[in-house]
Every structure is written in C-alpha cells, then in structure tokens.
Write a protein that holds these residues in place. Structure first.
Motif, PDB file in Angstrom:
ATOM      1  N   ILE A  38       1.039  -1.003  -0.074  1.00 22.22           N
ATOM      2  CA  ILE A  38       0.103  -0.245  -0.026  1.00 22.22           C
ATOM      3  C   ILE A  38       1.110   1.288  -0.478  1.00 22.22           C
ATOM      4  O   ILE A  38       0.930   2.024  -1.047  1.00 22.22           O
ATOM      5  N   THR A  39       1.630   0.670   0.515  1.00 19.75           N
ATOM      6  CA  THR A  39       2.149   2.386   1.305  1.00 19.75           C
ATOM      7  C   THR A  39       3.168   2.910  -0.148  1.00 19.75           C
ATOM      8  O   THR A  39       4.164   3.897  -0.160  1.00 19.75           O
ATOM      9  N   VAL A  40       4.467   1.100  -0.320  1.00 14.28           N
ATOM     10  CA  VAL A  40       5.396   1.747  -1.075  1.00 14.28           C
ATOM     11  C   VAL A  40       5.174   1.164  -3.242  1.00 14.28           C
ATOM     12  O   VAL A  40       5.266   2.259  -3.445  1.00 14.28           O
ATOM     13  N   LEU A 205      -8.255   8.629   3.751  1.00 13.50           N
ATOM     14  CA  LEU A 205      -6.742   8.550   3.579  1.00 13.50           C
ATOM     15  C   LEU A 205      -6.131   9.531   4.044  1.00 13.50           C
ATOM     16  O   LEU A 205      -4.620   8.540   3.898  1.00 13.50           O
ATOM     17  N   ILE A 206      -6.151   9.977   5.115  1.00 13.87           N
ATOM     18  CA  ILE A 206      -5.589  11.533   5.930  1.00 13.87           C
ATOM     19  C   ILE A 206      -4.457  10.588   6.387  1.00 13.87           C
ATOM     20  O   ILE A 206      -3.230  10.276   7.021  1.00 13.87           O
ATOM     21  N   VAL A 208      -4.118   7.229   6.265  1.00 11.43           N
ATOM     22  CA  VAL A 208      -2.840   6.690   5.604  1.00 11.43           C
ATOM     23  C   VAL A 208      -1.987   7.257   4.647  1.00 11.43           C
ATOM     24  O   VAL A 208      -0.371   6.931   4.325  1.00 11.43           O
ATOM     25  N   GLY A 209      -2.084   8.868   4.489  1.00 14.18           N
ATOM     26  CA  GLY A 209      -0.499   9.713   4.358  1.00 14.18           C
ATOM     27  C   GLY A 209      -0.145   9.655   5.682  1.00 14.18           C
ATOM     28  O   GLY A 209       1.459   9.936   5.539  1.00 14.18           O
ATOM     29  N   ILE A 210      -0.452   9.587   6.649  1.00 13.19           N
ATOM     30  CA  ILE A 210       0.275  10.408   7.797  1.00 13.19           C
ATOM     31  C   ILE A 210       0.802   8.264   7.959  1.00 13.19           C
ATOM     32  O   ILE A 210       2.471   9.645   8.702  1.00 13.19           O
ATOM     33  N   ILE A 212       1.718   6.660   6.464  1.00 10.26           N
ATOM     34  CA  ILE A 212       3.399   6.615   5.168  1.00 10.26           C
ATOM     35  C   ILE A 212       4.231   7.783   6.019  1.00 10.26           C
ATOM     36  O   ILE A 212       5.823   7.420   5.799  1.00 10.26           O
ATOM     37  N   TRP A 213       3.999   8.854   5.911  1.00 11.45           N
ATOM     38  CA  TRP A 213       5.278   9.690   6.735  1.00 11.45           C
ATOM     39  C   TRP A 213       5.768   9.432   8.360  1.00 11.45           C
ATOM     40  O   TRP A 213       7.093   9.575   7.845  1.00 11.45           O
ATOM     41  N   ARG A 216       8.464   6.606   6.534  1.00  4.27           N
ATOM     42  CA  ARG A 216       9.194   7.961   5.924  1.00  4.27           C
ATOM     43  C   ARG A 216       9.849   8.477   6.291  1.00  4.27           C
ATOM     44  O   ARG A 216      11.259   8.216   6.205  1.00  4.27           O
ATOM     45  N   SER A 217      10.284   8.515   7.823  1.00  3.74           N
ATOM     46  CA  SER A 217      10.589   9.188   8.551  1.00  3.74           C
ATOM     47  C   SER A 217      11.727   8.717   9.306  1.00  3.74           C
ATOM     48  O   SER A 217      13.272   8.830   9.361  1.00  3.74           O
ATOM     49  N   ILE A 223      11.990   7.812   0.872  1.00  2.00           N
ATOM     50  CA  ILE A 223      11.607   9.120   0.978  1.00  2.00           C
ATOM     51  C   ILE A 223      11.881   9.562  -0.859  1.00  2.00           C
ATOM     52  O   ILE A 223      12.791   9.175  -1.512  1.00  2.00           O
ATOM     53  N   GLU A 224      10.711   9.965  -1.508  1.00  2.00           N
ATOM     54  CA  GLU A 224      10.968  10.197  -3.361  1.00  2.00           C
ATOM     55  C   GLU A 224      11.282  11.711  -3.738  1.00  2.00           C
ATOM     56  O   GLU A 224      10.821  12.417  -2.772  1.00  2.00           O
TER      57      GLU A 224
ATOM     58  N   PRO B 178       9.513  13.299   3.900  1.00  4.86           N
ATOM     59  CA  PRO B 178       9.624  12.379   4.354  1.00  4.86           C
ATOM     60  C   PRO B 178       7.399  11.966   3.065  1.00  4.86           C
ATOM     61  O   PRO B 178       6.778  11.132   2.935  1.00  4.86           O
ATOM     62  N   GLY B 183       3.236  10.690  -0.015  1.00  7.48           N
ATOM     63  CA  GLY B 183       1.924  10.792   1.302  1.00  7.48           C
ATOM     64  C   GLY B 183       1.215  11.954   1.370  1.00  7.48           C
ATOM     65  O   GLY B 183      -0.807  11.457   1.491  1.00  7.48           O
ATOM     66  N   PHE B 186      -1.681  11.653  -0.853  1.00  7.75           N
ATOM     67  CA  PHE B 186      -2.997  10.857  -0.124  1.00  7.75           C
ATOM     68  C   PHE B 186      -3.866  11.307   0.578  1.00  7.75           C
ATOM     69  O   PHE B 186      -5.556  12.133   0.901  1.00  7.75           O
ATOM     70  N   ILE B 187      -2.979  13.156   1.545  1.00 10.44           N
ATOM     71  CA  ILE B 187      -3.572  13.974   2.529  1.00 10.44           C
ATOM     72  C   ILE B 187      -4.579  15.017   1.620  1.00 10.44           C
ATOM     73  O   ILE B 187      -5.981  14.692   2.117  1.00 10.44           O
TER      74      ILE B 187
END
Lengths: 226, 204
Positions: A38-40, A205-206, A208-210, A212-213, A216-217, A223-224, B178, B183, B186-187
């Motif tokens: 999902i995240t990558v 969605l938000i 999942v976005g977090i 991913i954040w 990736r940290s 990191i893209e 990151p 990311g 998505f947001i």
C-alpha cells in the motif's frame, strides 16, 4: 590411485534451496515495510480504505486477500509456462475471480453479517491491484513456492496497514476495539465525544497519508525525489 | 427527471473516488500530469459508459433468479447470480480489449498517447465497482443504468483532473521530505473528499 576416487558423481548436483532460505524469508518480510504494497507499491488502495471503519471487517478482508493472493499466485505460477502472453490478463482475472467466488461463498456461509458489511468490496478483490500486480510481477516469473510466500507476504503487508488504520478509526470513532468498549464511560461523562470525523471516508486517506509520513521519516531510502 | 438525479448523484454525491475510493491505484499513479490524467479519465468514462449497460443486460437476461425464463419456462428457477463476478469481469476485460483494438485502428495517435493505461483499465476497480453497484442498487431500466455508468465515469474524470492540476502546482512548494510524493497526495485526496462531502446535503 584407486578406482574409487574416479567414480565421483557425474555432476555436482545443485543444492536444493531450503524452504525458508534467507532469500525466501525476504519475500515474507519485505512487503511488511520496505516494499509495502500500500504505502510503497501504491497497490490495492481502493478496498483498503473503504472497509477500515471497524476492525472486524478489515481483519476479514485482510484474511480474504491473503488467501486469494497466495493461492492465485501459486496457481498462476504452476501454469505460467502454458499461458499465451496475449491473453494472460484474462487468464489471470479468471483464476482470481474463481478464487474470490470461493471466498465470497465461504464468507456468506459462515460470517454473513461481515460479508454484508463488506458489500461490493469482496467482489472488488478481483480488481485489487495487489493481486494482479503480484501475479504480473512475481508469479509469472517464479516457482510456486516462492510465489506462495510472496503472496502471503504481500497479503500481510496489506493487512498490516488495514489493521492499523481500522484500529485508529474504531478507537477514536466509536471508542471500541473489535466491538468491545475501550474508552470508559467515565471519560464520556467528563465531556469526551466520539470523533465522528474519523468515521468519515476522507479521514482514512489522511490517516494513510500520516502512516506514510511516519514510515518514511524512519525509513529514509523510501523518500521520493521531487 | 430520475435520470438527471442519478447522473448528478453519481458525479458529486456518490463520487467513485471521494465516496468509495474506487480506482484509487491508477488515480494516484497517473495523476502526475494533467495531460495523461485527461487521457485516462476519458478512457474510463467510455469504458464505464459501455460496460455498465452491458453488465445490466447480462444481469437482467442471464444471471438474475428466473432471468433465463425467456429461453424456456423450464429455466424459470435457475439462479446464476453467484457467477456474476466472473461474468462481469470477463465482460469488462473483453470490452477493454475491444476498445483497445478500435482505438488502435481508428485513432493511432490517441492509442500511443494512452499507452499502457488502456489495458490497465480492465483492473481499475471503478469499472467493476460501477457494475457491482448497478447490481446492488437494482436500477429499473437500461437507461438508468447507462446514465449511472456515464455519471460515475464523469465523476472519476473530474476527480483525477482536479488532483493532477493540484499536483502540477505542488512541484513548486516546499513539502517535508518524508511526505513528498505519495504521502501528500493521500492527504490532498482526503481534503478534496472532505470538500466533496458538502454535496451530501443536497437531497435528490
């Protein structure tokens, strides 16, 4: 020089790869973090978000995807050499659809209420890009056993995100986990409210976005670039 | 009037992306530039417009309980609805294949610009989702099913074009490392979905 030394085996046999060799283990672990579907890989998001309001349906969904992904990987891997490349998409879809019908009928028979909650999303496992993606990228080029592990690994990687997202949404959205009350009544009396925004689809969605954040940290190589 | 309601509802209130998250994978992967987003969006509109009515006919005359009675009264009790997944996906895959061939023959320029996206539509969940929602909601006529298919396609088109326009602008902004790429997308989609939720208040 005795004759025995000459009679060595004609060819050094290639050592058989152990069932859980390091390479095979990577197939299991990689999808959990470094290569998470999902995240990558950005696969299978559609169903991942819609079923995560409660934990129970998302666990059922995760198990269904693991089963379908593993077994369709194995089947495609067995017949990979006899599939004509031109019609491979239809062949793959047919195999996946047959597996999904089995799962759907099983769910209807044993956990009918959950299968009602999942509604069209059980059927949508067919078009879940994780399964098609793994079939295309892995099963078409590998032996059945690694394909099986790859299917299981990717299914778990998908399930992991599903469970995390649904845990956050159920805990803050309805104060429960798996249907059991976690946030005690006394806190509600102090003026706590369930956060109904978390139940809403956009919050998935938000979240999942977090995720991913956060991921990736901790995992800088994902990191893209811009 | 009913048709207009279904159309508006499918575009705004029950938007495939923002309300059901269908077709997210290609939505996130192919929204980097407006040009490719428009190409894929148009293809999705067309495939939905053709495949939803096709699945409707299939459902009505072959799969539903008693649907085969037009063949002979003996089949009045046959219920093939458990086969609907496999029949729908086969219909969609063959329509996509057909569209691919037609586009290749009559509009080669469009064909090369769409490239790999065309065959990928076969596994775009919004197409199968459209067919399954059509089945679940039991639209009364072929016209309603067609309008629903068209509306869902237009909604998907609108969503992907809007997102790609924002992403083109995002290249100039300073996002935490990151969060870059996936990311923030998505947001962004989440925020757009919240904006689209305001349409839910419209009673149709």
């Amino acid at each position: 020089m005795s004759t025995e030394t000459i009679a060595v085996p004609a060819k050094p046999k290639e050592p058989k790869e152990a069932l859980f060799s390091p390479k095979n283990k990577r197939l299991l672990y990689d999808p959990l973090n470094d290569n998470n579907p999902i995240t990558v890989q950005v696969l299978g998001i559609c169903s991942a978000l819609a079923v995560t309001v409660k934990m129970k349906p998302s666990i059922v969904m995760a198990v269904a995807v693991i089963v379908v992904c593993a077994f369709s990987n194995v089947i495609i891997s067995f017949i990979r050499n006899i599939i004509p490349t031109r019609i491979r998409i239809i062949v793959q879809l047919t195999v996946v659809a047959a597996m999904v019908i089995l799962v759907d009928q099983f769910l209807k028979a044993f956990v009918f209420d959950v299968s009602k909650q999942l509604s069209v999303f059980v059927g949508l496992i067919i078009t879940n890009c994780i399964i098609m993606g793994r079939l295309e990228a892995f099963a078409m080029a590998n032996k059945p056993w690694p394909s099986f592990l790859d299917g299981i690994g990717n299914g778990f990687g998908y399930g992991l995100i599903l469970v995390i997202v649904s845990m956050i949404r159920e805990l803050f959205g309805s104060g429960e986990l798996m249907g059991f009350r976690i946030i005690p009544e006394s806190i509600y009396k102090l003026g706590y409210f369930n956060n109904s925004l978390v139940i809403m689809p956009p919050m998935a969605l938000i979240i999942v976005g977090i995720i991913i954040w956060v991921q990736r940290s901790g995992n800088k190589k994902l990191i893209e670039s811009k | 009037m009913e048709h207009i309601n279904i159309f508006i509802k499918a575009i705004f209130i029950e938007n495939m992306i923002f309300a059901y998250f269908l077709g997210m994978c290609s939505y996130l992967a192919i929204s980097k530039t407006v040009k490719s987003a428009i190409g894929l969006g148009l293809a999705v509109i067309f495939v939905l417009l053709v495949s939803v009515p096709a699945c409707y006919m299939l459902e009505k005359y072959v799969l539903k309980a008693g649907a085969l009675s037009w063949l002979s009264p003996d089949f009045a009790t046959v219920d093939l609805s458990f086969l609907s997944f496999i029949m729908f996906i086969a219909t969609i895959a063959s329509i996509v294949q057909l569209v691919e061939m037609i586009v290749e023959k009559y509009a080669p320029a469009l064909y090369t610009s769409l490239g790999i996206f065309l065959p990928l539509i076969a596994v775009n969940c919004s197409i199968l989702g459209g067919a399954l929602f059509m089945q679940e909601r039991e639209y009364a006529t072929l016209g309603e099913a067609t309008v629903f298919g068209l509306g869902s396609g237009v909604g998907w088109f609108l969503a992907i074009v809007a997102l790609s326009a924002i992403r083109e602008k995002l290249r100039y902004s300073n996002i935490p490392a990151p969060l870059r790429g996936l990311g923030i997308t998505f947001i962004l989609t989440g925020l757009m979905a919240i904006a689209f939720m305001s349409f839910m208040g419209i009673a149709l």
